[in-house]
Design an enzyme around this catalytic site. Structure first.
Site, short mmCIF file in Angstrom:
data_model
loop_
_atom_site.label_atom_id
_atom_site.label_comp_id
_atom_site.label_asym_id
_atom_site.label_seq_id
_atom_site.Cartn_x
_atom_site.Cartn_y
_atom_site.Cartn_z
N LYS A 120 31.98 -18.53 -34.53
CA LYS A 120 32.17 -17.16 -35.04
C LYS A 120 32.40 -17.20 -36.55
CE LYS A 120 34.45 -15.58 -30.79
NZ LYS A 120 34.83 -16.89 -30.22
N LYS A 139 48.88 -28.16 -13.30
CA LYS A 139 50.06 -27.36 -13.69
C LYS A 139 49.67 -25.93 -14.10
CE LYS A 139 49.23 -27.36 -18.22
NZ LYS A 139 49.15 -26.18 -19.13
N PHE A 147 45.36 -23.87 -30.43
CA PHE A 147 45.94 -25.21 -30.45
C PHE A 147 45.22 -26.10 -31.45
CE2 PHE A 147 47.04 -29.29 -28.00
CZ PHE A 147 48.26 -29.40 -28.66
N ASN A 161 48.66 -18.61 -18.98
CA ASN A 161 48.62 -18.61 -17.52
C ASN A 161 49.76 -17.77 -16.95
OD1 ASN A 161 46.36 -20.57 -16.88
ND2 ASN A 161 47.61 -21.81 -18.25
N GLY A 206 49.96 -32.61 -22.72
CA GLY A 206 51.42 -32.51 -22.70
C GLY A 206 51.91 -31.12 -23.04
N GLU A 234 43.04 -20.81 -18.41
CA GLU A 234 42.53 -22.00 -17.73
C GLU A 234 42.93 -22.06 -16.25
OE1 GLU A 234 40.34 -24.02 -18.67
OE2 GLU A 234 40.62 -24.83 -20.67
#
Length: 330
Positions: free
Chosen positions: A33, A189, A12, A254, A134, A279
């Site tokens: 890295k 979420k 992201f 997820n 979001g 996560e």
């Protein structure tokens, strides 16, 4: 805004870097890295985290943290939630007071139950903090597919600055003063998306997923409002919007991890197969601890915790959810 630094060379952060570079902003990316740094600088691609996407010349990668952030007005923490405190400690000695700290992580800290903004504020007390959240898969942002997100802050003057920096014709940024609601909605979420993936992995259909998403919204609202969030926030982008995208898309780590677990793969192997941080798994443990302390009913979180950490069979977990005492929906 002439220069922005991203700390963490994940998917992201890289996607947002590409977007800002296309706006003419100079972008620095730091990653520990060397292989990630070399791929960006030499091959113009983040092969590990965002393959097959060309990175513009305006993006430069660093392994020297101080050099990466020294001239950047905006510093984006683009690491998973569990790494936020450590990274905040690392950069604190190098910061000037006028540098704005932006986090794109979603989660709370295990043990303390502190939100991301609270963690950063403890380690970097003198700098403004903005949260960006979001429904925004990196793979789509990098391809200029229309996306909408939210920014929030204790001081909305700085959220407005970040809104202006990130706004494009394909990336629309809203502001929301409810920092608690934005952070909690984006974190919980992930739990529901993981559960939706487990349902898919078992082989259940759309009815089951609709039930999980809708009752999952109830859990988000219960704990979010208890902690001080506003109910309308959870029906917005960082609640319902993020829930929809993570429960339904194969871009969602997820959901993909949940599918594997639903098929009988161990949690450890599922995370290893995904190859990036999931996560939702950390969120399950953190919110299980929090809801136990707050005495909040979160049955999906309860069952998923037992599937992940106590070896409960996912199908039996669904049976338990479906056979609870009857009740009114609201």
């Amino acid at each position: 805004m002439s220069q922005v630094a991203f700390l963490g060379g994940g998917s992201f952060g890289t996607a947002l870097s590409i977007m800002l570079a296309k706006k003419g902003i100079d972008v620095n990316i730091w990653d520990r890295k060397l292989s990630v740094s070399d791929d960006i600088n030499i091959k113009r691609e983040n092969i590990k985290y965002l393959p097959n996407i060309i990175i513009p010349a305006g993006v430069t990668a660093f392994i020297d943290l101080e050099k990466c952030i020294s001239d950047s007005k905006l510093i984006v923490l683009a690491v998973p939630s569990h790494a936020i405190r450590g990274l905040s400690k690392m950069i604190a000695p190098y910061l000037n007071r006028d540098q704005i700290i932006v986090s794109i992580a979603k989660g709370i800290e295990e043990g303390s139950s502190k939100r991301i903004s609270e963690i950063i504020e403890e380690e970097i007390p003198n700098n403004p903090i903005v949260i960006l959240s979001g429904p925004s898969h990196a793979e789509e942002v990098a391809l200029d597919i229309p996306t909408t997100v939210v920014v929030t802050s204790k001081n909305m003057e700085y959220a407005n600055i970040v809104q202006d920096v990130f706004m494009t014709s394909k990336f629309r940024v809203y502001t929301n003063e409810d920092i608690i609601g934005v952070e909690i909605g984006g974190a919980v979420k992930n739990i529901i998306a993981l559960a939706a993936g487990v349902s898919d992995g078992i082989g259940y259909g759309d009815n089951a997923k609709a039930a999980l998403m809708t009752r999952g919204m109830s859990e988000i609202i219960k704990i979010g409002t208890r902690l001080g969030g506003k109910i309308e926030t959870f029906y917005g982008l960082t609640g319902m919007g993020d829930l929809i995208v993570t429960c339904t898309s194969m871009h969602s780590r997820n959901r993909r991890a949940g599918i594997l677990i639903g098929k009988g793969v161990s949690m450890e192997k599922a995370c290893n197969d995904i190859g990036m941080v999931v996560e939702g798994i950390k969120a399950v443990r953190a919110f299980y601890e929090l809801k136990e302390r707050e005495q909040i009913s979160m049955p999906i979180t309860d069952v998923l915790y037992r599937v992940l950490f106590e070896g409960k069979d996912p199908k039996y977990g669904v049976y338990e959810l479906m056979s609870r005492d009857k009740k009114n929906e609201f």
